[in-house]
Design a protein around this motif. Structure first.
Motif, PDB file in Angstrom:
ATOM      1  N   LEU A  10       0.876  -1.176   0.000  1.00 23.54           N
ATOM      2  CA  LEU A  10       0.000   0.000   0.000  1.00 23.54           C
ATOM      3  C   LEU A  10       0.908   1.218   0.000  1.00 23.54           C
ATOM      4  CD1 LEU A  10      -1.357   2.339   2.103  1.00 23.54           C
ATOM      5  CD2 LEU A  10      -2.756   1.447   0.268  1.00 23.54           C
ATOM      6  N   THR A  11       0.629   2.102  -0.897  1.00 22.04           N
ATOM      7  CA  THR A  11       1.362   3.359  -0.869  1.00 22.04           C
ATOM      8  C   THR A  11       0.444   4.447  -1.389  1.00 22.04           C
ATOM      9  OG1 THR A  11       3.378   4.493  -1.555  1.00 22.04           O
ATOM     10  CG2 THR A  11       2.434   2.961  -3.126  1.00 22.04           C
ATOM     11  N   GLY A  12       0.876   5.698  -1.282  1.00 24.05           N
ATOM     12  CA  GLY A  12      -0.045   6.738  -1.712  1.00 24.05           C
ATOM     13  C   GLY A  12       0.593   8.105  -1.822  1.00 24.05           C
ATOM     14  N   ARG A  14      -0.539  12.505  -1.617  1.00 21.56           N
ATOM     15  CA  ARG A  14      -1.560  13.545  -1.433  1.00 21.56           C
ATOM     16  C   ARG A  14      -1.777  14.236  -2.773  1.00 21.56           C
ATOM     17  NH1 ARG A  14       0.403  16.794   3.942  1.00 21.56           N
ATOM     18  NH2 ARG A  14       0.825  14.962   5.227  1.00 21.56           N
ATOM     19  N   ALA A  48      -4.546  10.120  -1.534  1.00 19.83           N
ATOM     20  CA  ALA A  48      -4.930  10.457  -0.161  1.00 19.83           C
ATOM     21  C   ALA A  48      -5.535  11.862  -0.093  1.00 19.83           C
ATOM     22  CB  ALA A  48      -3.727  10.310   0.764  1.00 19.83           C
ATOM     23  N   GLN A  51      -6.247  13.034   3.536  1.00 19.81           N
ATOM     24  CA  GLN A  51      -5.022  13.500   4.205  1.00 19.81           C
ATOM     25  C   GLN A  51      -4.628  14.881   3.675  1.00 19.81           C
ATOM     26  OE1 GLN A  51      -0.500  12.221   4.153  1.00 19.81           O
ATOM     27  NE2 GLN A  51      -1.691  10.669   5.181  1.00 19.81           N
ATOM     28  N   GLN A 142      -3.045   7.662   8.532  1.00 18.40           N
ATOM     29  CA  GLN A 142      -2.177   6.925   7.608  1.00 18.40           C
ATOM     30  C   GLN A 142      -1.990   5.473   8.071  1.00 18.40           C
ATOM     31  OE1 GLN A 142       0.821   9.236   5.790  1.00 18.40           O
ATOM     32  NE2 GLN A 142       2.166   7.509   5.396  1.00 18.40           N
ATOM     33  N   ASP A 145      -4.897   3.687   6.810  1.00 18.04           N
ATOM     34  CA  ASP A 145      -4.744   3.365   5.382  1.00 18.04           C
ATOM     35  C   ASP A 145      -3.964   2.057   5.210  1.00 18.04           C
ATOM     36  OD1 ASP A 145      -5.742   5.937   5.045  1.00 18.04           O
ATOM     37  OD2 ASP A 145      -3.808   6.824   4.479  1.00 18.04           O
ATOM     38  N   ILE A 146      -2.845   2.012   5.905  1.00 17.99           N
ATOM     39  CA  ILE A 146      -1.917   0.888   5.721  1.00 17.99           C
ATOM     40  C   ILE A 146      -2.516  -0.417   6.240  1.00 17.99           C
ATOM     41  CG2 ILE A 146       0.350  -0.027   6.402  1.00 17.99           C
ATOM     42  CD1 ILE A 146       1.259   3.008   6.547  1.00 17.99           C
ATOM     43  N   VAL A 154       5.324  -1.017   2.560  1.00 16.38           N
ATOM     44  CA  VAL A 154       4.981   0.341   2.154  1.00 16.38           C
ATOM     45  C   VAL A 154       6.192   0.981   1.471  1.00 16.38           C
ATOM     46  CG1 VAL A 154       4.188   2.621   2.935  1.00 16.38           C
ATOM     47  CG2 VAL A 154       3.415   0.559   4.126  1.00 16.38           C
ATOM     48  N   GLN A 160       8.814   9.161   5.408  1.00 13.89           N
ATOM     49  CA  GLN A 160       7.642   8.403   5.851  1.00 13.89           C
ATOM     50  C   GLN A 160       7.976   7.382   6.938  1.00 13.89           C
ATOM     51  OE1 GLN A 160       4.368   9.127   4.718  1.00 13.89           O
ATOM     52  NE2 GLN A 160       5.594  10.890   4.090  1.00 13.89           N
TER      53      GLN A 160
HETATM   54  N1  TRP Z   1       1.822  10.826   3.625  1.00  9.85           N
HETATM   55  C1  TRP Z   1       2.044  10.449   2.267  1.00  9.85           C
HETATM   56  C2  TRP Z   1       2.660  11.670   1.544  1.00  9.85           C
HETATM   57  O1  TRP Z   1       2.555  12.770   2.026  1.00  9.85           O
HETATM   58  C3  TRP Z   1       0.794  10.037   1.528  1.00  9.85           C
HETATM   59  C4  TRP Z   1       0.112   8.840   2.113  1.00  9.85           C
HETATM   60  C5  TRP Z   1      -1.150   8.775   2.642  1.00  9.85           C
HETATM   61  C6  TRP Z   1       0.661   7.535   2.225  1.00  9.85           C
HETATM   62  N2  TRP Z   1      -1.441   7.524   3.068  1.00  9.85           N
HETATM   63  C7  TRP Z   1      -0.359   6.746   2.831  1.00  9.85           C
HETATM   64  C8  TRP Z   1       1.883   6.960   1.907  1.00  9.85           C
HETATM   65  C9  TRP Z   1      -0.137   5.402   3.118  1.00  9.85           C
HETATM   66  C10 TRP Z   1       2.105   5.638   2.206  1.00  9.85           C
HETATM   67  C11 TRP Z   1       1.089   4.856   2.807  1.00  9.85           C
HETATM   68  O2  TRP Z   1       3.197  11.502   0.488  1.00  9.85           O
END
Ligand code: TRP
Length: 366
Positions: A10-12, A14, A48, A51, A142, A145-146, A154, A160
């Motif tokens: 899982l990754t993401g 904003r 996200a 977030q 977060q 999310d994970i 991740v 992070q």
């Molecule tokens: N905080 C991460 C960023 O600013 C974005 C993010 C949100 C994320 N949820 C996540 C990254 C879960 C990894 C896993 O880029």
């Protein structure tokens, strides 16, 4: 629990702006490699938006404007919706519920020690009165999310790391308090230093949209050219014949990150490799313009296929929308399962069956 030892990513990001070269070397390229390696059972990529709202509460339009933009960035670098689930945070209710439950497992003192959040608070100039509770607590969200995806891995930048550590603590606390349900994730860091934190073209800081020092994946050829030509090099290297510095010189930093051996024989045959070119620059006799022209070619080799792919997707935005919609639906299903297990362990699954009635009867007989 990692029931069947699945390997889940899982990754993401904003959605606060277009993605740039820093995102590309720091994460996007790796995601595509991981996706195509076939080593993972599941890859989830979360946009996200919730977030992003934690420090953009007054600017929801900005987030909305960047949803499709970020999706286009993903698709154009080679994230394949048939292999990776692209999903939107605000469309996944389980994430909100988990955030609320996890909030009870984390102290405010612990949150205030998070170095990434600390420096973000400083950068944004929040004082105690102005600091939104949602921003202060976003590491909890977060973690939701994970864990909602039961992610084992991740892939993310070093900034992070504190988030993942916080997440692991929540997982341990949850599992020891209520019973084993959640999975402790591991961070997968980028492979090299330049990849960890690609500086901006001004050489000052990490590449970022807000600092205006970025080269975006969606920049056209002319823009890339102009940006490279204005790039920070070595202020002591005034005349071509002067000895130059390679360290801290953005042209060489970017060549380190992006150039390939074959590009020398193709575009700059007088050098067999980057080290040879660096040597000449250091000794004196190699001009910045020549180096920059080479860098433009190197970047174009990478960016022009991305640009082509983007143009293809830009011509079919309804399909992009459907990719987000179906990815989000998949994510809702997966994360609802986790939420159900969590609620069961927390004994708040009253409406799953009617067993609370029997509990009551036993209770009053005592
Ligand atoms: N905080 C991460 C960023 O600013 C974005 C993010 C949100 C994320 N949820 C996540 C990254 C879960 C990894 C896993 O880029």
């Amino acid at each position: 629990m990692a029931e069947d030892n699945k390997k889940i990513i899982l990754t993401g990001d904003r959605p606060t702006g277009k993605l740039h070269l820093g995102h590309y070397v720091g994460s996007l390229k790796r995601r595509v490699e991981l996706q195509n390696s076939g080593e993972y059972d599941e890859i989830n990529i979360l946009i996200a938006d919730d977030q992003a709202l934690t420090d953009n509460a007054d600017n929801p339009q900005k987030i909305r404007d960047n949803m499709i933009e970020v999706a286009l960035d993903y698709l154009s670098v080679g994230i394949d919706p048939a292999k990776s689930t692209i999903c939107v945070q605000s469309g996944i209710p389980a994430l909100h519920a988990l955030t609320f439950y996890y909030s009870n497992l984390v102290s405010t003192a612990r949150l205030s020690r998070n170095p990434t959040v600390k420096s973000e608070i400083q950068m944004r100039g929040f004082d105690n009165e102005g600091l939104p509770a949602g921003f202060f607590t976003y590491p909890i969200s977060q973690s939701a999310d994970i864990t909602a995806f039961k992610a084992t891995t991740v892939p993310a930048g070093e900034d992070q790391e504190p988030m993942i550590e916080q997440c692991r603590e929540i997982v341990r606390k949850f599992n020891s308090t209520y019973g084993d349900v959640l999975v402790e994730p591991k961070i997968l860091l980028p492979e090299s230093k330049t990849m960890l934190r690609l500086p901006g073209i001004d050489g000052k800081a990490k590449m970022s949209k807000s600092l205006g020092n970025g080269i975006f994946l969606s920049d056209d050829e002319k823009t890339v050219k102009t940006k490279v030509m204005s790039m920070y090099t070595d202020p002591t290297h005034v005349n071509v014949a002067d000895p130059g510095h390679v360290e801290g010189n953005m042209v060489f930093t970017y060549l380190d990150a992006f150039s390939h051996q074959e590009q020398f024989s193709e575009y700059l045959p007088e050098y067999s490799c980057l080290d040879e070119m660096k040597e000449h620059y250091a000794k004196g006799g190699l001009g910045d313009v020549k180096c920059k022209k080479f860098l433009i070619k190197v970047l174009e080799d990478m960016l022009s296929p991305i640009r082509k792919e983007r143009a293809k997707w830009e011509a079919q935005i309804p399909e992009v929308y459907d990719i987000l919609l179906s990815g989000t639906r998949d994510a809702v299903e997966k994360t609802n399962e986790t939420l159900e297990e969590v609620r069961e362990k927390m004994k708040i699954d009253y409406f799953k069956d009617r067993s609370i009635i029997a509990d009551w009867e036993k209770w009053i007989q005592k």
